[in-house]
Design a protein around this motif. Sequence first.
Motif, PDB file in Angstrom:
ATOM      1  N   ALA A   1       0.830  -1.210   0.000  1.00 49.68           N
ATOM      2  CA  ALA A   1       0.000   0.000   0.000  1.00 49.68           C
ATOM      3  C   ALA A   1       0.865   1.261   0.000  1.00 49.68           C
ATOM      4  O   ALA A   1       0.580   2.233  -0.691  1.00 49.68           O
ATOM      5  CB  ALA A   1      -0.926  -0.003   1.212  1.00 49.68           C
ATOM      6  N   ALA A   2       1.944   1.241   0.793  1.00 48.52           N
ATOM      7  CA  ALA A   2       2.811   2.413   0.891  1.00 48.52           C
ATOM      8  C   ALA A   2       3.536   2.698  -0.421  1.00 48.52           C
ATOM      9  O   ALA A   2       3.768   3.858  -0.768  1.00 48.52           O
ATOM     10  CB  ALA A   2       3.821   2.221   2.018  1.00 48.52           C
ATOM     11  N   GLY A   3       3.891   1.657  -1.135  1.00 51.69           N
ATOM     12  CA  GLY A   3       4.654   1.836  -2.360  1.00 51.69           C
ATOM     13  C   GLY A   3       3.824   1.917  -3.619  1.00 51.69           C
ATOM     14  O   GLY A   3       4.380   1.985  -4.722  1.00 51.69           O
ATOM     15  N   ALA A   4       2.510   1.931  -3.476  1.00 54.81           N
ATOM     16  CA  ALA A   4       1.629   1.976  -4.644  1.00 54.81           C
ATOM     17  C   ALA A   4       1.817   3.287  -5.416  1.00 54.81           C
ATOM     18  O   ALA A   4       2.079   4.332  -4.817  1.00 54.81           O
ATOM     19  CB  ALA A   4       0.175   1.826  -4.213  1.00 54.81           C
TER      20      ALA A   4
ATOM     21  N   ASP B   1      -0.271   5.383  -6.733  1.00 54.61           N
ATOM     22  CA  ASP B   1      -1.155   6.462  -6.281  1.00 54.61           C
ATOM     23  C   ASP B   1      -0.643   7.082  -4.982  1.00 54.61           C
ATOM     24  O   ASP B   1      -0.747   8.299  -4.775  1.00 54.61           O
ATOM     25  CB  ASP B   1      -2.580   5.940  -6.079  1.00 54.61           C
ATOM     26  CG  ASP B   1      -3.303   5.700  -7.394  1.00 54.61           C
ATOM     27  OD1 ASP B   1      -2.771   6.120  -8.446  1.00 54.61           O
ATOM     28  OD2 ASP B   1      -4.387   5.096  -7.366  1.00 54.61           O
ATOM     29  N   THR B   2      -0.109   6.236  -4.100  1.00 54.83           N
ATOM     30  CA  THR B   2       0.433   6.750  -2.842  1.00 54.83           C
ATOM     31  C   THR B   2       1.648   7.631  -3.097  1.00 54.83           C
ATOM     32  O   THR B   2       1.787   8.717  -2.515  1.00 54.83           O
ATOM     33  CB  THR B   2       0.819   5.589  -1.908  1.00 54.83           C
ATOM     34  OG1 THR B   2      -0.305   4.757  -1.684  1.00 54.83           O
ATOM     35  CG2 THR B   2       1.329   6.117  -0.574  1.00 54.83           C
ATOM     36  N   LEU B   3       2.547   7.172  -3.964  1.00 53.74           N
ATOM     37  CA  LEU B   3       3.743   7.960  -4.266  1.00 53.74           C
ATOM     38  C   LEU B   3       3.384   9.285  -4.933  1.00 53.74           C
ATOM     39  O   LEU B   3       4.021  10.311  -4.679  1.00 53.74           O
ATOM     40  CB  LEU B   3       4.685   7.141  -5.152  1.00 53.74           C
ATOM     41  CG  LEU B   3       5.251   5.868  -4.505  1.00 53.74           C
ATOM     42  CD1 LEU B   3       6.120   5.114  -5.497  1.00 53.74           C
ATOM     43  CD2 LEU B   3       6.042   6.191  -3.242  1.00 53.74           C
TER      44      LEU B   3
ATOM     45  N   ALA C   1      10.107  15.814  -6.383  1.00 52.63           N
ATOM     46  CA  ALA C   1      10.074  15.258  -5.021  1.00 52.63           C
ATOM     47  C   ALA C   1      10.608  13.830  -4.974  1.00 52.63           C
ATOM     48  O   ALA C   1      11.277  13.432  -4.015  1.00 52.63           O
ATOM     49  CB  ALA C   1       8.650  15.301  -4.478  1.00 52.63           C
ATOM     50  N   ARG C   2      10.256  13.043  -5.970  1.00 51.94           N
ATOM     51  CA  ARG C   2      10.720  11.649  -6.088  1.00 51.94           C
ATOM     52  C   ARG C   2      10.681  10.912  -4.740  1.00 51.94           C
ATOM     53  O   ARG C   2      11.714  10.453  -4.245  1.00 51.94           O
ATOM     54  CB  ARG C   2      12.128  11.588  -6.682  1.00 51.94           C
ATOM     55  CG  ARG C   2      12.217  12.130  -8.093  1.00 51.94           C
ATOM     56  CD  ARG C   2      13.566  11.825  -8.719  1.00 51.94           C
ATOM     57  NE  ARG C   2      14.664  12.424  -8.000  1.00 51.94           N
ATOM     58  CZ  ARG C   2      15.077  13.684  -8.148  1.00 51.94           C
ATOM     59  NH1 ARG C   2      14.458  14.495  -8.999  1.00 51.94           N
ATOM     60  NH2 ARG C   2      16.095  14.147  -7.465  1.00 51.94           N
TER      61      ARG C   2
END
Length: 262
Positions: A50-53, A55-57, A75-76
């Motif tokens: 979930a954190a690396g999805a 949409d999250t990024l 921002a990367r």
Amino acid sequence: MTAMSKRVSVAVLAASAVAVIGVAAPQASAAPVPQPQSVTAETRAAAAQAAGAPDTLATLSRFFAREGKVAMDAARPRIEGEAIPVSYLSPDFVAGKAGASVARLEFLASKAVSSDGQQAALWTARTGAGWQVVNIATGDDEFRYAQMGAAKLPGGTVFREPQIDAWYVARGGRVLPLDEDAERAVGAGGTSLAAYRSRVTRAYGDKLPGSAYAEGGMAGGYSAAADDAGAPVAAGAVAGGLALGALGVVAVRRARRGRTVV
């Protein structure tokens, strides 16, 4: 030494920023989904996914660029390390239930870092739609206090008392403070688990789910309080059961006392 700083959540930075990630606050329309009793390899993997999805990024890029500190396309953001469990004071402990642990798991936190060094914590919780990111908060509190607790009381349980924004570590019948708010509550040398239970029961025993306090619409905490920016101060950010409020959207901004190690 200590320093005053602001901790800002994604909910105050964009119109329903949690929804931008694709997550509606679970308690907005239904009862909170219980979190696991312990962290497993499976839950860590789900939180990491979930954190690396993408949409999250993408949301993290907007989050880190919110004050012009870095261009959104520069921002990367990246996720560092694995997700860690974050526990809060347990309402069962406050209620005096036999065998109740002092804290219970509320969410998993993943550390996000931008290209210019900004840090944020991604709060991932089990929702009705599965494991999802439910909040983004500036800073590294969750990770810093986890490290401090492990050093101060190895093998102990690090937890937060959200009503006063205090962090502790507990083990073997002792509760030790990890920040100034906790020191004010239990003293620099800490206290016994029994004495700590007495204190939180006096403070919050009449504010548990089903109480007149909760039934009267005071579930966000001490509603009269406000930080020095004039924003409401919520009792807690996640569904802790101590009349704490909705996932990721209640604690939109509050004063923080961060400990700087020098």
